[in-house]
Scaffold this motif. Sequence first.
Motif, PDB file in Angstrom:
ATOM      1  N   PRO A   5       0.853  -1.252   0.025  1.00  0.00           N
ATOM      2  CA  PRO A   5       0.166   0.094   0.135  1.00  0.00           C
ATOM      3  C   PRO A   5       0.901   1.365  -0.043  1.00  0.00           C
ATOM      4  N   ILE A   6       0.451   2.176  -0.681  1.00  0.00           N
ATOM      5  CA  ILE A   6       0.887   3.705  -0.642  1.00  0.00           C
ATOM      6  C   ILE A   6       0.806   4.446   0.606  1.00  0.00           C
ATOM      7  N   GLU A   7       1.485   4.857   1.326  1.00  0.00           N
ATOM      8  CA  GLU A   7       0.914   5.754   2.642  1.00  0.00           C
ATOM      9  C   GLU A   7       1.378   6.953   1.936  1.00  0.00           C
ATOM     10  N   ILE A   8       0.277   7.917   2.081  1.00  0.00           N
ATOM     11  CA  ILE A   8       0.231   9.029   1.299  1.00  0.00           C
ATOM     12  C   ILE A   8       0.870  10.064   2.880  1.00  0.00           C
ATOM     13  N   ASP A   9       1.750  10.939   2.307  1.00  0.00           N
ATOM     14  CA  ASP A   9       2.236  12.162   3.043  1.00  0.00           C
ATOM     15  C   ASP A   9       1.213  13.344   3.064  1.00  0.00           C
ATOM     16  N   HIS A  10       0.162  13.229   3.952  1.00  0.00           N
ATOM     17  CA  HIS A  10      -0.885  14.095   3.815  1.00  0.00           C
ATOM     18  C   HIS A  10      -0.385  15.643   4.453  1.00  0.00           C
ATOM     19  N   ALA A  11       0.816  15.413   5.208  1.00  0.00           N
ATOM     20  CA  ALA A  11       1.144  16.846   5.767  1.00  0.00           C
ATOM     21  C   ALA A  11       1.940  17.574   4.505  1.00  0.00           C
ATOM     22  N   ARG A  15       1.008  21.227   2.584  1.00  0.00           N
ATOM     23  CA  ARG A  15       1.922  22.285   2.346  1.00  0.00           C
ATOM     24  C   ARG A  15       1.669  22.702   0.604  1.00  0.00           C
ATOM     25  N   MET A  16       1.876  21.600  -0.067  1.00  0.00           N
ATOM     26  CA  MET A  16       1.529  21.771  -1.170  1.00  0.00           C
ATOM     27  C   MET A  16       0.422  22.649  -1.804  1.00  0.00           C
ATOM     28  N   TRP A  17      -1.086  22.186  -1.074  1.00  0.00           N
ATOM     29  CA  TRP A  17      -2.005  22.932  -1.540  1.00  0.00           C
ATOM     30  C   TRP A  17      -2.275  24.264  -0.871  1.00  0.00           C
ATOM     31  N   ASN A  18      -1.429  24.443   0.123  1.00  0.00           N
ATOM     32  CA  ASN A  18      -1.436  25.932   0.683  1.00  0.00           C
ATOM     33  C   ASN A  18      -0.743  26.846  -0.246  1.00  0.00           C
ATOM     34  N   TRP A  82      -7.243  17.759  -7.326  1.00  0.00           N
ATOM     35  CA  TRP A  82      -6.768  16.798  -6.458  1.00  0.00           C
ATOM     36  C   TRP A  82      -5.482  16.740  -6.697  1.00  0.00           C
ATOM     37  N   ILE A  83      -4.780  16.267  -5.505  1.00  0.00           N
ATOM     38  CA  ILE A  83      -3.353  16.070  -5.490  1.00  0.00           C
ATOM     39  C   ILE A  83      -2.985  14.716  -5.953  1.00  0.00           C
ATOM     40  N   ALA A  84      -1.821  14.515  -6.961  1.00  0.00           N
ATOM     41  CA  ALA A  84      -1.299  13.284  -7.318  1.00  0.00           C
ATOM     42  C   ALA A  84      -0.055  13.028  -6.636  1.00  0.00           C
ATOM     43  N   CYS A  85       0.038  11.857  -5.974  1.00  0.00           N
ATOM     44  CA  CYS A  85       1.304  11.244  -5.239  1.00  0.00           C
ATOM     45  C   CYS A  85       1.871  10.493  -6.147  1.00  0.00           C
ATOM     46  N   ASP A  86       3.268  10.287  -5.878  1.00  0.00           N
ATOM     47  CA  ASP A  86       4.247   9.230  -6.382  1.00  0.00           C
ATOM     48  C   ASP A  86       4.045   8.083  -5.647  1.00  0.00           C
ATOM     49  N   GLY A  87       4.959   6.896  -5.972  1.00  0.00           N
ATOM     50  CA  GLY A  87       4.831   5.811  -5.478  1.00  0.00           C
ATOM     51  C   GLY A  87       5.093   5.380  -3.969  1.00  0.00           C
ATOM     52  N   ARG A  88       5.785   6.665  -3.405  1.00  0.00           N
ATOM     53  CA  ARG A  88       6.123   6.742  -2.100  1.00  0.00           C
ATOM     54  C   ARG A  88       5.357   7.359  -1.233  1.00  0.00           C
ATOM     55  N   GLY A  89       4.135   8.089  -2.005  1.00  0.00           N
ATOM     56  CA  GLY A  89       3.244   8.818  -1.316  1.00  0.00           C
ATOM     57  C   GLY A  89       3.420  10.473  -1.174  1.00  0.00           C
ATOM     58  N   THR A  90       4.641  10.612  -1.826  1.00  0.00           N
ATOM     59  CA  THR A  90       4.988  12.100  -1.717  1.00  0.00           C
ATOM     60  C   THR A  90       4.275  13.081  -2.862  1.00  0.00           C
ATOM     61  N   VAL A 159      -1.994  22.123 -12.553  1.00  0.00           N
ATOM     62  CA  VAL A 159      -1.953  23.700 -12.078  1.00  0.00           C
ATOM     63  C   VAL A 159      -1.004  23.947 -11.284  1.00  0.00           C
ATOM     64  N   TRP A 160      -0.160  22.915 -10.845  1.00  0.00           N
ATOM     65  CA  TRP A 160       0.745  23.367  -9.705  1.00  0.00           C
ATOM     66  C   TRP A 160       1.540  22.006  -9.666  1.00  0.00           C
ATOM     67  N   PRO A 161       3.094  22.168  -9.801  1.00  0.00           N
ATOM     68  CA  PRO A 161       3.882  23.584  -9.389  1.00  0.00           C
ATOM     69  C   PRO A 161       3.982  24.279 -10.585  1.00  0.00           C
ATOM     70  N   PRO A 162       4.402  25.410 -10.572  1.00  0.00           N
ATOM     71  CA  PRO A 162       4.481  26.384 -11.852  1.00  0.00           C
ATOM     72  C   PRO A 162       5.282  25.602 -12.827  1.00  0.00           C
ATOM     73  N   ASP A 163       6.442  24.989 -12.364  1.00  0.00           N
ATOM     74  CA  ASP A 163       7.426  24.444 -13.615  1.00  0.00           C
ATOM     75  C   ASP A 163       6.805  23.388 -14.063  1.00  0.00           C
ATOM     76  N   LEU A 164       5.649  22.774 -13.958  1.00  0.00           N
ATOM     77  CA  LEU A 164       4.875  21.684 -14.421  1.00  0.00           C
ATOM     78  C   LEU A 164       3.601  22.266 -14.920  1.00  0.00           C
ATOM     79  N   ALA A 165       3.186  23.166 -14.544  1.00  0.00           N
ATOM     80  CA  ALA A 165       1.618  23.557 -14.916  1.00  0.00           C
ATOM     81  C   ALA A 165       1.471  23.875 -16.409  1.00  0.00           C
ATOM     82  N   ASP A 166       0.227  23.167 -16.975  1.00  0.00           N
ATOM     83  CA  ASP A 166      -0.059  23.570 -18.360  1.00  0.00           C
ATOM     84  C   ASP A 166      -0.073  25.166 -18.438  1.00  0.00           C
TER      85      ASP A 166
END
Length: 171
Positions: A5-11, A15-18, A82-90, A159-166
């Motif tokens: 299971p992938i454990e998501i880093d909610h904290a 921070r990313m959302w903020n 929605w926030i998409a995480c990698d395989g480590r939950g980051t 839409v975020w982060p700016p360096d990847l945003a469409d």
Amino acid sequence: MNTTPIEIDHAAARRMWNDYARARPERAASDSELVVEHFGDTPRLADELLDAVASGAKRATSALVREFTVVGDPLPRIGAHWIACDGRGTPRVVLRTTELRIGDFSSVDERFAADEGEGDRTIENWRDGHRRYFSRISSAWPTPWTESDDIVFERFRIVWPPDLADADGTA
């Protein structure tokens, strides 16, 4: 296949959302609940699909309606983030849903298969891969999926982060 299971880093997701909300308050205000997820059902698949998102190859995804109802999650909605995480939950990207459609397996078209950005991006590859995936994820359910089950077909933008945003201004 690694089914850890992938454990998501909610904290970190908060921070990313903020950061996004400070930069784009008019967009972020429309979402009252933060959805944090990952693509696929394994860390390897999550990374592979997120790489396709980051490269620009993947701008669509599909999921069985039952994937949402089994865990009690609401279906996506147009304009939601929605926030998409990698395989480590980051958390790696904030996505915004731009288009939704519900249909059965046979209703996928070539354009959607290409927009999912997986494999060789053909409809045949989409069908083969999703038959395997939907069978695998539904194997623990009381009744396995069938090709007549409802599927959520979703298109999105980064839409975020700016360096990847469409960059077309619709973020």
